[in-house]
Design a protein around this motif. Structure first.
Motif, PDB file in Angstrom:
ATOM      1  N   LYS A 248     107.664 120.790  52.399  1.00  0.00           N
ATOM      2  CA  LYS A 248     106.688 119.124  53.469  1.00  0.00           C
ATOM      3  C   LYS A 248     105.601 120.282  54.032  1.00  0.00           C
ATOM      4  O   LYS A 248     105.309 120.838  53.850  1.00  0.00           O
ATOM      5  CB  LYS A 248     108.424 119.237  53.415  1.00  0.00           C
ATOM      6  N   LYS A 249     105.442 118.947  53.955  1.00  0.00           N
ATOM      7  CA  LYS A 249     103.947 118.001  55.568  1.00  0.00           C
ATOM      8  C   LYS A 249     104.578 119.813  56.100  1.00  0.00           C
ATOM      9  O   LYS A 249     105.204 119.866  57.050  1.00  0.00           O
ATOM     10  CB  LYS A 249     103.736 117.237  55.813  1.00  0.00           C
ATOM     11  N   GLU A 250     103.114 120.005  56.162  1.00  0.00           N
ATOM     12  CA  GLU A 250     102.745 121.760  57.426  1.00  0.00           C
ATOM     13  C   GLU A 250     103.475 122.499  56.802  1.00  0.00           C
ATOM     14  O   GLU A 250     104.085 123.470  57.820  1.00  0.00           O
ATOM     15  CB  GLU A 250     103.047 121.293  58.575  1.00  0.00           C
ATOM     16  N   ASP A 251     104.777 122.826  55.599  1.00  0.00           N
ATOM     17  CA  ASP A 251     105.548 124.336  55.183  1.00  0.00           C
ATOM     18  C   ASP A 251     104.258 124.885  54.705  1.00  0.00           C
ATOM     19  O   ASP A 251     103.557 124.806  54.232  1.00  0.00           O
ATOM     20  CB  ASP A 251     106.213 123.603  54.237  1.00  0.00           C
ATOM     21  N   LYS A 252     104.506 126.630  55.299  1.00  0.00           N
ATOM     22  CA  LYS A 252     103.991 127.672  54.484  1.00  0.00           C
ATOM     23  C   LYS A 252     104.937 128.194  53.808  1.00  0.00           C
ATOM     24  O   LYS A 252     105.980 128.681  53.634  1.00  0.00           O
ATOM     25  CB  LYS A 252     103.175 128.287  55.548  1.00  0.00           C
ATOM     26  N   VAL A 253     104.601 129.431  53.211  1.00  0.00           N
ATOM     27  CA  VAL A 253     105.109 130.748  52.481  1.00  0.00           C
ATOM     28  C   VAL A 253     104.505 131.332  52.201  1.00  0.00           C
ATOM     29  O   VAL A 253     103.637 131.665  52.331  1.00  0.00           O
ATOM     30  CB  VAL A 253     104.999 128.843  50.551  1.00  0.00           C
ATOM     31  N   VAL A 254     105.869 132.784  52.491  1.00  0.00           N
ATOM     32  CA  VAL A 254     105.523 133.764  52.779  1.00  0.00           C
ATOM     33  C   VAL A 254     105.908 134.536  51.381  1.00  0.00           C
ATOM     34  O   VAL A 254     107.258 134.180  51.343  1.00  0.00           O
ATOM     35  CB  VAL A 254     106.327 134.689  54.178  1.00  0.00           C
TER      36      VAL A 254
END
Length: 288
Positions: A248-254
């Motif tokens: 979704k919007k503004e998700d980031k994945v580490v």
């Protein structure tokens, strides 16, 4: 007494006769079989029924009947408990299955006699973060993929190694692969082949819209952070090609190395390079 979990393959063992034969062999040799509740009911052995998590935890090892796809799904569930897995191939040659069906009982005799080793395979952890809050965590054996999903347009992926900016890829997506996954989707996208005994991460863009974008190999002590820069900030996160999550919007994945490994039972002298050579030969023949 050996406690052995069995994960059948309902597609290739529809009548469960194979599973029943394995149960009989183990019990005849003084072992105890553990099945989950659904599978125990199918073979009319409710006395062998356990909750899945308890089976994973209490088994000395787990027999998995199927191919690499089945093993990937099992590894994500079992690796938490570090219970060894014996992959029994019911299909074509794979990279993860250890024995062919015809050699299963010989393999079990060796395991009962202690004639085996354990090969550890690095697992991946993927954490989805939104507004500095951890919202989801996934684990995979092969790879973590961030892609455009069903959309036809490319996406832009701003990529960091720890806190260091690496690049912004305009591409169909990006693959973060373990060494085990280097022969899967990453290889198809142009990534390098890595012996799975290593511990590292491979970053490979998918169909990048630039000539300079290449795979990057990083230490297992580093983390990859990916942010979507396309206008709607939407994309798809996929784990081992089997689990999906809509970003979704503004998700980031580490993405990083997980704190635990998948353990596979090794019985023969066939090396990764032997399997690789045979598998690549098959791929060439199939293309022809």
């Amino acid at each position: 007494m050996k406690k052995i979990g069995i994960i059948p393959n309902f597609t290739k063992d529809k009548d469960m006769n194979l599973t029943k034969k394995i149960i009989s062999w183990i019990e005849d040799h003084g072992g105890k079989v553990l099945l989950n509740e659904v599978e125990a009911k199918k073979v009319h052995r409710q006395d062998l029924a356990y909750k899945s998590y308890k089976m994973y935890k209490e088994s000395d090892f787990i027999i998995v009947l199927g191919g690499d796809g089945t093993l990937l799904g099992v590894a994500r569930k079992v690796a938490w408990y570090e219970t060894p897995i014996l992959g029994v191939n019911l299909g074509r040659l794979g990279f993860l299955t250890e024995v062919e069906l015809g050699d299963l009982y010989i393999a079990l005799e060796k395991i009962f006699a202690g004639e085996y080793t354990i090969e550890k395979r690095m697992m991946l952890e993927a954490v989805v973060i939104n507004n500095n809050v951890q919202v989801e965590t996934f684990y995979g054996l092969n790879d973590v993929v961030i892609s455009k999903g069903a959309f036809l347009r490319m996406i832009r992926l701003k990529t960091y190694i720890d806190d260091h900016y690496l690049d912004s890829y305009s591409a169909d997506g990006i693959i973060i692969s373990s060494p085990t996954g280097s022969t899967a989707y990453s290889l198809s996208a142009g990534g390098p082949i890595v012996n799975p005994k290593n511990s590292l991460l491979i970053i490979t863009p998918i169909s990048p819209h630039t000539l300079h974008a290449r795979s990057v190999i990083i230490s297992d002590k580093e983390k990859v952070c990916i942010e979507l820069e396309n206008e709607d900030n939407e994309g798809m996160l996929t784990i081992d090609g089997q689990q999906g999550y809509r970003l979704k919007k503004e998700d980031k994945v580490v993405v990083s190395k997980a704190d635990f490994c998948a353990n596979f039972i090794k019985l023969n002298n066939i090396t990764f390079y032997d399997v690789l050579r045979k598998k690549l030969s098959e791929m060439i023949i199939n293309k022809e």
